[in-house]
Design a protein around this motif. Structure first.
Motif, PDB file in Angstrom:
ATOM      1  N   GLY A 175      49.841  20.982  31.467  1.00 11.46           N
ATOM      2  CA  GLY A 175      48.838  20.443  31.260  1.00 11.46           C
ATOM      3  C   GLY A 175      48.798  19.113  32.035  1.00 11.46           C
ATOM      4  N   ARG A 176      49.391  18.062  31.943  1.00 10.93           N
ATOM      5  CA  ARG A 176      49.598  17.413  33.209  1.00 10.93           C
ATOM      6  C   ARG A 176      48.882  17.310  34.807  1.00 10.93           C
ATOM      7  NH1 ARG A 176      48.043  13.193  30.573  1.00 10.93           N
ATOM      8  NH2 ARG A 176      48.613  12.161  32.026  1.00 10.93           N
ATOM      9  N   MET A 177      49.685  18.001  35.114  1.00 14.77           N
ATOM     10  CA  MET A 177      49.567  19.069  36.170  1.00 14.77           C
ATOM     11  C   MET A 177      48.055  20.075  36.527  1.00 14.77           C
ATOM     12  SD  MET A 177      52.773  21.434  37.518  1.00 14.77           S
ATOM     13  CE  MET A 177      52.014  22.346  38.893  1.00 14.77           C
ATOM     14  N   ASP A 178      47.681  20.402  35.710  1.00 16.84           N
ATOM     15  CA  ASP A 178      46.768  20.813  35.017  1.00 16.84           C
ATOM     16  C   ASP A 178      44.862  20.069  35.733  1.00 16.84           C
ATOM     17  OD1 ASP A 178      43.764  22.496  34.686  1.00 16.84           O
ATOM     18  OD2 ASP A 178      44.346  22.792  32.526  1.00 16.84           O
ATOM     19  N   GLU A 179      44.961  18.896  34.639  1.00 18.24           N
ATOM     20  CA  GLU A 179      44.532  17.767  34.819  1.00 18.24           C
ATOM     21  C   GLU A 179      44.523  17.428  35.905  1.00 18.24           C
ATOM     22  OE1 GLU A 179      43.673  13.117  32.499  1.00 18.24           O
ATOM     23  OE2 GLU A 179      45.366  14.738  31.246  1.00 18.24           O
ATOM     24  N   GLY A 180      45.684  16.967  36.345  1.00 20.39           N
ATOM     25  CA  GLY A 180      45.594  16.546  37.722  1.00 20.39           C
ATOM     26  C   GLY A 180      45.124  17.166  38.873  1.00 20.39           C
ATOM     27  N   MET A 181      45.055  18.619  38.626  1.00 15.46           N
ATOM     28  CA  MET A 181      44.484  19.147  40.142  1.00 15.46           C
ATOM     29  C   MET A 181      42.974  19.558  39.676  1.00 15.46           C
ATOM     30  SD  MET A 181      46.997  22.119  40.082  1.00 15.46           S
ATOM     31  CE  MET A 181      46.461  23.279  41.939  1.00 15.46           C
ATOM     32  N   SER A 182      42.201  19.724  38.299  1.00 13.54           N
ATOM     33  CA  SER A 182      41.345  20.339  38.498  1.00 13.54           C
ATOM     34  C   SER A 182      40.169  19.168  37.761  1.00 13.54           C
ATOM     35  CB  SER A 182      41.640  21.363  36.959  1.00 13.54           C
ATOM     36  OG  SER A 182      42.114  20.735  35.909  1.00 13.54           O
ATOM     37  N   SER A 183      39.885  17.961  37.691  1.00 14.00           N
ATOM     38  CA  SER A 183      39.210  17.362  37.363  1.00 14.00           C
ATOM     39  C   SER A 183      38.098  17.307  38.502  1.00 14.00           C
ATOM     40  CB  SER A 183      39.568  15.969  37.557  1.00 14.00           C
ATOM     41  OG  SER A 183      38.281  14.660  37.929  1.00 14.00           O
ATOM     42  N   LEU A 184      36.645  17.119  37.788  1.00 15.24           N
ATOM     43  CA  LEU A 184      35.583  17.908  38.528  1.00 15.24           C
ATOM     44  C   LEU A 184      35.346  16.631  39.622  1.00 15.24           C
ATOM     45  CD1 LEU A 184      32.814  18.302  35.822  1.00 15.24           C
ATOM     46  CD2 LEU A 184      33.439  20.366  37.073  1.00 15.24           C
ATOM     47  N   ILE A 185      35.601  15.521  39.242  1.00 17.67           N
ATOM     48  CA  ILE A 185      35.129  15.357  40.973  1.00 17.67           C
ATOM     49  C   ILE A 185      35.942  15.871  41.858  1.00 17.67           C
ATOM     50  CG2 ILE A 185      35.619  12.394  41.859  1.00 17.67           C
ATOM     51  CD1 ILE A 185      35.973  11.421  38.656  1.00 17.67           C
ATOM     52  N   LEU A 243      38.820   8.974  49.672  1.00 17.15           N
ATOM     53  CA  LEU A 243      38.322   7.855  49.083  1.00 17.15           C
ATOM     54  C   LEU A 243      38.040   7.959  47.508  1.00 17.15           C
ATOM     55  CD1 LEU A 243      36.000   5.781  50.700  1.00 17.15           C
ATOM     56  CD2 LEU A 243      37.293   5.585  49.940  1.00 17.15           C
ATOM     57  N   ILE A 244      37.927   9.530  47.405  1.00 16.96           N
ATOM     58  CA  ILE A 244      37.010  10.769  46.242  1.00 16.96           C
ATOM     59  C   ILE A 244      38.227  10.913  45.200  1.00 16.96           C
ATOM     60  CG2 ILE A 244      36.144  12.723  45.918  1.00 16.96           C
ATOM     61  CD1 ILE A 244      34.760  12.946  48.168  1.00 16.96           C
ATOM     62  N   VAL A 245      39.518  11.212  46.235  1.00 20.74           N
ATOM     63  CA  VAL A 245      40.851  11.139  45.065  1.00 20.74           C
ATOM     64  C   VAL A 245      41.137   9.462  44.510  1.00 20.74           C
ATOM     65  CG1 VAL A 245      43.214  11.596  45.324  1.00 20.74           C
ATOM     66  CG2 VAL A 245      41.836  12.753  46.687  1.00 20.74           C
ATOM     67  N   LEU A 246      40.988   8.479  45.118  1.00 18.24           N
ATOM     68  CA  LEU A 246      41.366   7.749  44.687  1.00 18.24           C
ATOM     69  C   LEU A 246      40.187   7.002  42.921  1.00 18.24           C
ATOM     70  CD1 LEU A 246      43.156   5.102  44.652  1.00 18.24           C
ATOM     71  CD2 LEU A 246      41.204   3.860  46.523  1.00 18.24           C
ATOM     72  N   GLY A 247      39.205   7.444  43.595  1.00 18.55           N
ATOM     73  CA  GLY A 247      37.910   7.588  42.938  1.00 18.55           C
ATOM     74  C   GLY A 247      38.931   8.109  41.492  1.00 18.55           C
ATOM     75  N   LEU A 289      44.825  20.059  46.681  1.00 16.92           N
ATOM     76  CA  LEU A 289      45.408  20.102  44.952  1.00 16.92           C
ATOM     77  C   LEU A 289      46.621  20.267  44.194  1.00 16.92           C
ATOM     78  CD1 LEU A 289      42.111  21.431  45.036  1.00 16.92           C
ATOM     79  CD2 LEU A 289      42.233  19.431  44.469  1.00 16.92           C
ATOM     80  N   ILE A 290      47.387  21.218  45.491  1.00 14.23           N
ATOM     81  CA  ILE A 290      48.804  20.851  43.982  1.00 14.23           C
ATOM     82  C   ILE A 290      49.603  19.220  44.374  1.00 14.23           C
ATOM     83  CG2 ILE A 290      49.831  21.786  46.092  1.00 14.23           C
ATOM     84  CD1 ILE A 290      49.988  23.345  42.740  1.00 14.23           C
ATOM     85  N   ILE A 291      49.348  19.356  45.062  1.00 10.83           N
ATOM     86  CA  ILE A 291      49.676  18.023  45.670  1.00 10.83           C
ATOM     87  C   ILE A 291      49.323  17.221  44.511  1.00 10.83           C
ATOM     88  CG2 ILE A 291      49.977  15.918  46.954  1.00 10.83           C
ATOM     89  CD1 ILE A 291      50.437  17.303  49.624  1.00 10.83           C
ATOM     90  N   LEU A 292      48.689  16.696  44.398  1.00 13.53           N
ATOM     91  CA  LEU A 292      47.577  16.158  42.889  1.00 13.53           C
ATOM     92  C   LEU A 292      48.177  16.612  42.162  1.00 13.53           C
ATOM     93  CD1 LEU A 292      44.066  16.237  44.245  1.00 13.53           C
ATOM     94  CD2 LEU A 292      45.878  15.176  44.692  1.00 13.53           C
ATOM     95  N   GLY A 293      48.515  17.867  41.495  1.00 16.53           N
ATOM     96  CA  GLY A 293      48.615  17.814  40.509  1.00 16.53           C
ATOM     97  C   GLY A 293      50.232  17.860  40.226  1.00 16.53           C
TER      98      GLY A 293
END
Length: 622
Positions: free
Chosen positions: A246-256, A357-361, A480-484
């Motif tokens: 669930g945390r991976m999903d949230e981390g890599m799939s934000s609409l931003i 900057l987009i990821v940081l936001g 995105l997999i890194i972000l997840g």
């Protein structure tokens, strides 16, 4: 943007410049699906923008449909990235090892990836099944249509990881890797009843030591974080592994984050159409006749081109081939050019549309419009310190035979470059002025670049477009997999209460916010060297930003310090990934360039201290 072969010490996350590579034939259907998903996302977003701003009739299901496609794009892109060996990983230390150890770790690395993915597969299936009981608000379809991307992508990556182990090592090495892995897992299982009593020492064991070891042996960074977090949760807590999914999903799939693949695609279009080269040629005609003029052109080109592509590697690959021959003719040493190229790219990473900057936001909850507005001003500070150093370095430049370009030539170059020059300012103005979101602007920018590229810059052949779509999918999946996985690891870290203890320690330091800024600079410079920007931000932002807020530091000001410090580390040898990318693009030995880059790193560091100590530079234009 960013991202790589074994000829450099790190495999960069942004490999737009290295040429498009083809993957395995049996993955062609996956590549075609990923390309189709990217086109669908762009089409959906364009439809949403048109209906909202042209007809004033918002289509409520567009974001929902785009989100479903986005998660599938992320997972299939990560699959393609494994197939093409495009996941970011650190190979500096691996190359220093004896050949026998290199062979062993070449089997152990893919095996560890497969172990993590196999561990994630059952909870991913369970997660998708649970999502089937939920119905989407607008489309009124089961959410399992979206969540099924997780088990499908993870399953495909397991197959590819096992394939890579078989391909990259001998049977003996593979058996040895299997034996060592089985022994370590058995040992952890046996001692697991005693591990919770260790308290925060488990953080050092699993989230520091384990992750560091995985990095050293060349495991892709995304899976280093995943392995560390999964082992920590499995052996030291009773938290079910589905929580990590669930945390991976949230981390890599934000609409931003939807704007990430769109801006990556924009960088590909910029490179393919020659829009970036048009900007370089205009600046060269305008400034090329003055002393240090070509250095100014290089820095100015990186500044402007970055405002279109959002990718450091795309920026460097566009600028270097156009300027290096003339700079060599004027007496610039290759090592000095590489140093200026690398640090200039670091400077340009705050220029919107920066993916960082987009990821940081997204991660820190900071206004992207504010980040885009402030980023221009901060980049100007760094541009100034680098330009001053470049002018001093060029005091012996050979200027014989250099003439000012005729105004007619300058005007002609301006006419050709004008459509490309307008784009970065449109992006910043639209997002900074609150006229549209970063995702909406990225979609409009892609459409604009495609039309302008076809009408004024010769267009792009259809086969090239397909290649760009697949490459964008692979690069986006790698990001995105890194972000997840980094989000999952950051969540695990915060659940231990470590963040609160760290906050208490830092808050009690003498010197208040100034001391904290210096700590921040040190932390993110080190992380920038080792981890590259995106994972460092995802890991540390949830911990560092709340502390900064409690100390009264403006979130935009703090963001600018974080991004700049991270980029200084990214370009700092001997570990900084960006330094080796610049050497590769400029075809200069890292050993030769390493000594030349330190004055430029020093100039960036001076600029960083000014930015940190003068908050108005970041906040005055908000």
């Amino acid at each position: 943007m960013t991202m790589a072969t074994q000829t450099i010490h790190a495999e960069p996350i942004e490999e737009l410049s290295a040429g498009l590579r083809s993957g395995s034939p049996f993955l062609r259907p996956i590549e075609m699906i990923a390309a189709a998903l990217l086109v669908t996302i762009v089409g959906l977003l364009l439809m949403g923008v048109t209906s909202r701003y042209v007809f004033s009739l918002p289509v409520v299901w567009v974001d929902e449909a785009a989100s479903m496609c986005f998660l599938w794009l992320a997972l299939l892109g990560a699959v393609i990235a494994i197939d093409r060996n495009e996941h970011l990983r650190l190979t500096l230390f691996l190359h220093m090892m004896p050949k026998t150890l290199q062979g062993f770790f070449s089997a152990l690395g893919p095996l560890l990836v497969a172990v993590f993915l196999l561990g994630m597969l059952p909870p991913a299936v369970e997660y998708a099944v649970d999502e089937s009981y939920l119905t989407s608000a607008a489309l009124n379809i089961p959410m399992s249509w979206r969540a099924a991307a997780l088990p499908a992508g993870i399953g495909l990556m397991v197959v590819l990881a096992v394939r890579d182990m078989v391909r990259s090592a001998t049977v003996k090495q593979s058996i040895a890797a299997l034996g060592v892995t089985a022994a370590v897992l058995a040992a952890l299982w046996l001692v697991s009843p005693f591990l919770p009593s260790l308290g925060h020492y488990n953080i050092l064991i699993f989230l520091v030591a384990f992750v560091a070891f995985f990095l050293v042996i060349g495991v892709p960074i995304a899976f280093c974080f995943g392995l560390g977090a999964f082992a920590f949760l499995t052996f030291t807590t009773s938290v079910p592994s589905m929580v990590m999914i669930g945390r991976m999903d949230e981390g890599m799939s934000s609409l931003i984050l939807l704007s990430v693949p769109i801006f990556v695609l924009l960088g590909c279009i910029l490179d393919a159409t020659g829009m970036g080269r048009a900007i370089v040629e205009f600046l060269a005609s305008l400034l090329g006749h003055v002393r240090a003029g070509m250095s100014y052109v290089l820095l100015g080109s990186l500044f402007l081109v970055s405002g279109i592509s959002g990718s450091k590697v795309s920026d460097m690959a566009t600028v270097a081939p156009a300027l290096f021959p003339e700079m060599k003719r004027r007496g610039h040493k290759p090592k000095e050019m590489i140093a200026l190229l690398a640090t200039g790219a670091a400077m340009a990473d705050t220029v919107p549309p920066s993916i960082v900057l987009i990821v940081l936001g997204s991660v820190a909850g900071v206004s992207i419009a504010g980040l885009f507005t402030s980023g221009f001003a901060i980049a100007m500070v760094l541009l100034a310190v680098l330009a001053i150093l470049a002018r001093w370095k060029a005091r012996g430049e050979v200027m014989e035979g250099i003439r000012r370009a005729p105004m007619r030539a300058v005007g002609k170059a301006l006419v050709v470059a004008a459509p490309a020059l307008v784009l970065p300012f449109l992006i910043r103005s639209a997002v900074g002025g609150g006229l549209a979101t970063a995702t909406e602007v990225s979609t409009i920018a892609v459409l604009y670049a495609m039309i302008i590229g076809m009408v004024l810059y010769g267009g792009i052949r259809p086969g090239k477009i397909y290649d760009m779509l697949v490459e964008t999918a692979a690069l986006s999946g790698a990001i995105l997999i890194i972000l997840g996985t980094a989000s999952a690891m950051a969540w695990a870290l915060t659940q231990t209460g470590f963040a609160f203890k760290m906050a208490a320690i830092v808050t009690d330091l003498p010197g208040g916010w100034i001391t904290y800024m210096l700590v921040t600079i040190a932390v993110f410079m080190v992380l920038g060297c080792v981890l590259e920007g995106l994972p460092a931000i995802v890991l540390m932002a949830p911990i560092m930003f709340p502390i900064a807020k409690n100390l009264g530091i403006h979130d935009i000001h703090y963001s600018m310090v974080v991004v700049t410090a991270m980029n200084v580390g990214l370009m700092a040898p001997p570990i900084g990934v960006g330094f080796y990318i610049a050497c590769k693009i400029g075809n200069v030995s890292p050993d030769e360039a390493m000594g030349a880059i330190w004055p430029y790193i020093g100039a960036l560091f001076i600029g960083l201290l000014v930015i940190a100590m003068v908050p108005a530079l970041s906040t005055a234009y908000l």
